[in-house]
Structures are given as C-alpha cells and as structure tokens.
Design a protein around this motif. Structure first.
Motif, PDB file in Angstrom:
ATOM      1  N   GLN A   1       0.024  -2.562  10.760  1.00  0.00           N
ATOM      2  CA  GLN A   1       0.348  -3.958  11.289  1.00  0.00           C
ATOM      3  C   GLN A   1      -0.957  -4.241  12.266  1.00  0.00           C
ATOM      4  OE1 GLN A   1       4.052  -4.057  13.275  1.00  0.00           O
ATOM      5  NE2 GLN A   1       5.321  -3.839  11.217  1.00  0.00           N
TER       6      GLN A   1
ATOM      7  N   GLN B   1       3.057   0.032  15.365  1.00  0.00           N
ATOM      8  CA  GLN B   1       2.408  -0.973  14.737  1.00  0.00           C
ATOM      9  C   GLN B   1       0.989  -0.575  14.150  1.00  0.00           C
ATOM     10  OE1 GLN B   1       1.920  -3.749  18.162  1.00  0.00           O
ATOM     11  NE2 GLN B   1       3.367  -5.293  16.983  1.00  0.00           N
TER      12      GLN B   1
ATOM     13  N   LYS C   1      -6.155  -8.311  14.267  1.00  0.00           N
ATOM     14  CA  LYS C   1      -5.376  -6.946  14.128  1.00  0.00           C
ATOM     15  C   LYS C   1      -5.801  -5.992  14.967  1.00  0.00           C
ATOM     16  CE  LYS C   1      -3.612  -6.163   9.931  1.00  0.00           C
ATOM     17  NZ  LYS C   1      -3.462  -5.690   8.636  1.00  0.00           N
TER      18      LYS C   1
END
Length: 510
Positions: free
Chosen positions: A279, A274, A255
């Motif tokens: 995310q 993101q 990530k």
C-alpha cells in the motif's frame, strides 16, 4: 528424525536454503550455535523448525517490538497457536494473566532483553522447561549492548538463571570482533560456528558523489522518480527524514511515508504493515526501520546519509532483493554533510564532562553508594528524559564499578570517573575507526563488493555482471521503464490467493 519431511509437513517447503539444515542439526544435538546467514537467508526457520522437534519451550530474545510482533504473526499464520510475545504491547491484565498460568503450554515465547531484567518474569520463566534459548539479530549484543541497550550484555547471566539451555545466536552481519562479543556475553564456552557468505550477488552497489546538499536533493528526486519501487531511503536524523519526505511529496511522489523512532508504536506498526502489503511504495526512514522486514520485492535501498560503519550499511542494503530480483543499493555522498557521521558518534555515548558532573553530584547527595536499584534509574530518567540512553549507560557502568570495588564514595570517586571515561573514550575511538574504514570504502576505485567482503574476512568467489559502479553498472536495469523485463516481478497480476496470503502473513519466505 527426517528433517526434510518435517520441513515439508510444517512449512510446505521441499528443500532447505543453504546453511539452514546444518544449523538445525547442531541445535537438535543441543549444541551452542553461532550462525551467520545473509539477510533473507531464512534465519527464523533455524529456531522455528527445531521447536517442533523439542519437547520444551523455545525462548527467543528479539530486539524490536515491531519485529517481535511480525515474527509472532507469521508463526500464527502458519497454524502455530502456542506462541506469545512478552512485551509492552500487553495490557496490565494480559501480563497478570500470563504470570498466573503455566507458560509450558507455549512452544515459542518471544521477549526483549529489557523484560529479561524484570525479576517476576525471570521467576516465571524458571518454572518453564526451556529447551532452546535464541538470540535473534545477535549482532545487537555487540552493536547496541555497549551503548544504549546494556541489558544485552546481561543475557549470559539471564541464561544461567534459566538453567543454561542450549543457545542459538543468529545474525546476518558480524565481524570476528562481533562474533567474539556474542560468544563472550552469551557465555557460550564451546559453540559451533556456521558462518555463511553474507554476499548478496543480486544487489548492485553504487556510491554517487554530489557537489552539495541542493544537488543531493535533486538527485534523490530523480532517482525516486526513475527507480522501480518498492524502495527504502535511509536518513541519519528524524528531522531530515520528515523534511525530505515533504520535499518528495511536494514534487509528485506518491505512495510514500516516513518512519522513525519518534512515532508512536501504533503508527510505526501501521506504516510497516502498509509497506509489507504494497500500500506504500517508498519509506523515508532512520535506521529504526527495517530489521526483520519480511518483504521479498524491495528493489532499491538509497542512503541519503551514510551510516557510521560497514555493519550497519550491510544490514540496511540487505533489505533489498530478498526475493532474488535484481536490486540496487545506492549511496549519495556529499562533502557538505561529511561531518554528520562524526557528530552522531560523538553524541551516542555520554559526554565526559557530564559523567564527571553527575557522579560528583551523586556522591554529594548520597555520600556513599553500595548498590543501585532500577527504581533509582527510573527516577533519574524521569528527571532527564532527553538523556535516557545516557542514563542507562551510566547506570550500567556504575553498577559494574560497584561490583568490582564495592562502593562509590569521595575516596573512590576519582577512580570511578576515570574508569567510565576510559571506556567511553575506547568505545568512541573504535567507532571512529569503523567510520574511517567505511569512508575508505566509499572512495575506493577497487571493486566495492570485493572490498566489502574483505572487511568481513570473506573472499569474493565469482565475478558478478551487475556488481558495482567501479566494475560497471547498467543503471537502466533498475528503471521503471524496464519494469516488464524478466528480472522484475513488480507487474505480475495479483491473484486473490496472493492477496489473502499477504493479509494472513503467508509470504513464501522460509
């Protein structure tokens, strides 16, 4: 007008953050205001709320496209539809449509300093009732205006062309010299100052010495493996940003993404969103990332390379702990890359020999120059795209010379070279002084927080338990092992309401 009622009706918040109400009151009294609020202190509310009380349009000068788009989306998500951004994201047909309609229908109008140098947009804005002229991240006037974004230095002239509306300059970090620059270049004759503390007590400060580059890489991996995310890691070059991103991913860090100005606008905005949506946990980036990021749960900011000045450092570490959680700013320092900041400073402005060479060639080609068009600058930049920022700087300085002396020819050439080179030397010398100050701070044995605040002419008021490495830190507090402690909301269950709020940009930030 009852500002508390207006705040609750328009935002849902029952109280102002420190400093906000006083700034808004002076803005509504149509005073010029220079306001310093710490990162995460709610600067945007200081122009958003007055907009509801003013009849006319609020023009907001914003430094970055990503920041501008973020600000626009946040306003729209709160129900405000009369907002628009004039920037390069607009298609040709969208721009032409905006030029053909009455912009008085928009309450908030975001624009870049560069767009404010385009004659057709100035003429269009002259037909708009502008009740407030806002310069967001106003330290850019001083920090960038003297270097690669000289259009910042022309904002005072722009303001006069727009009828000299009351001006609000907002920033999170500014020394007395920067505040003076803001006042001068925005033509603010008698502004009201709201200088709030820039201290962020919930951000601990640590500088860690490493022996060499290899040890620095290994230590970075250890820290990223151990520290609670989300986190931001700053590098001084695009190459190193990508290289260390690859190193971390190869060693099991997930990530994670990298971000720098070499990516397309679409890529940058996608990565930013993101990160905002959780995310992505970790961003490896240059200083191109972070300004205006409205993310409350960043737990750490790591500097793999040190910035060249204290102002940049404070802006970057201020992206941690915006929700009030205990966070840490950690700088890794190695003697092997000690010359990197000096190299950066040496390349930010044009080389003295390059300036002399270019000016001599211009006189040979044109014999005499009385004025310079934007089209000429565009041609130069297209011929030398790798030196765009240097061309912009030279173009600005040359125009300044022409305004003072009338023309450039063989007679005035030597004087022109001397004046521009003197400005470069003076600016570079100032930057080296700032670097020296920052280097002293990284090696001090005194309280880092106290010394940092003194740099901004502020005294430290209270002793903080998790203050800095020189005062004593418990590094385990920031470890993933303790992510369920009361100081962290990292593992709170995510409700569907919270997910929807994130999707529609409704984080509880005012």
């Amino acid at each position: 007008m009852n500002l508390d009622n207006l705040l609750e009706v328009k935002t849902g918040f029952s109280s102002f953050r420190p400093g906000q109400k006083e700034i808004i009151q002076d803005v509504l009294f149509k005073k010029d205001v220079i306001a310093l609020l710490p990162t995460g202190g709610g600067k945007s509310l200081c122009y958003q709320l007055p907009g509801y009380a003013l009849r006319g349009t609020v023009v907001i000068v914003s430094p970055l496209l990503s920041l501008m788009e973020d600000q626009v989306q946040q306003l729209r998500s709160s129900g405000e539809k009369s907002v628009v951004a004039l920037n390069s994201f607009l298609t040709y047909s969208e721009k032409e449509k905006l030029l053909s309609i009455d912009l008085n229908s928009y309450k908030y109008l975001f624009i870049s300093p560069e767009m404010l140098q385009v004659d057709k947009w100035i003429k269009k804005l002259q037909s708009v009732r502008i009740d407030m002229f806002v310069v967001d991240e106003a330290h850019c006037v001083s920090q960038w205006g003297h270097d690669f974004r000289t259009d910042y230095l022309k904002l005072g002239t722009v303001k006069k062309l727009l009828g000299e509306p009351p001006t609000l300059a907002l920033t999170a970090t500014a020394t007395k010299a920067v505040i003076k620059d803001i006042q001068t270049f925005l033509c603010m004759s008698d502004p009201v100052f709201h200088i709030n503390s820039l201290d962020r007590p919930n951000i601990a400060l640590k500088v860690e010495e490493v022996i060499n580059i290899q040890q620095k890489k290994e230590r970075l991996l250890e820290l990223v493996t151990d520290l609670q995310p989300p986190g931001i890691i700053y590098f001084s070059s695009r190459t190193k940003t990508e290289e260390l991103y690859a190193y971390l991913t190869e060693n099991g860090i997930n990530k994670i993404a990298f971000y720098h100005a070499g990516l397309t606008q679409e890529q940058r905005i996608l990565i930013q969103q993101q990160f905002l949506m959780d995310q992505i946990d970790i961003i490896c980036c240059t200083s191109a990332f972070g300004m205006g990021i409205n993310k409350s749960n960043v737990r750490y900011v790591l500097h793999y390379h040190q910035p060249t000045q204290m102002e940049s450092y404070v802006q970057e570490i201020g992206r941690a702990g915006r929700g009030g959680n205990q966070s840490i700013a950690l700088l890794l320092k190695s003697k092997e890359d000690a010359m990197l900041p000096e190299f950066i400073i040496g390349n930010e402005l044009p080389d003295l020999q390059w300036v002399s060479f270019i000016l001599q060639n211009l006189v040979k080609k044109y014999v005499e120059i009385e004025s310079l068009s934007k089209q000429q600058m565009k041609v130069w930049i297209e011929e030398y795209p790798e030196q765009e920022s240097h061309w912009r700087y030279l173009f600005f300085q040359l125009n300044e010379f022409l305004e003072r002396h009338g023309k450039l020819n063989i007679t005035s050439l030597e004087q022109c070279i001397f004046e521009i080179q003197s400005r470069i030397e003076k600016r570079t010398s100032m930057k080296r002084s700032k670097l020296e100050e920052f280097n002293k701070w990284t090696t001090t044995s005194l309280c880092r927080r106290k010394e940092l605040l003194l740099y901004f002419d502020e005294n430290m008021s209270n002793r903080i338990e998790q203050c800095c490495d020189n005062c004593g830190l418990i590094l385990d507090i920031y470890s993933k092992k303790l992510k369920n402690t009361p100081t962290s909301n990292f593992d709170e269950p995510v409700s569907w309401e919270k997910v929807l709020k994130k999707i529609f940009w409704q984080e509880d930030e005012n």
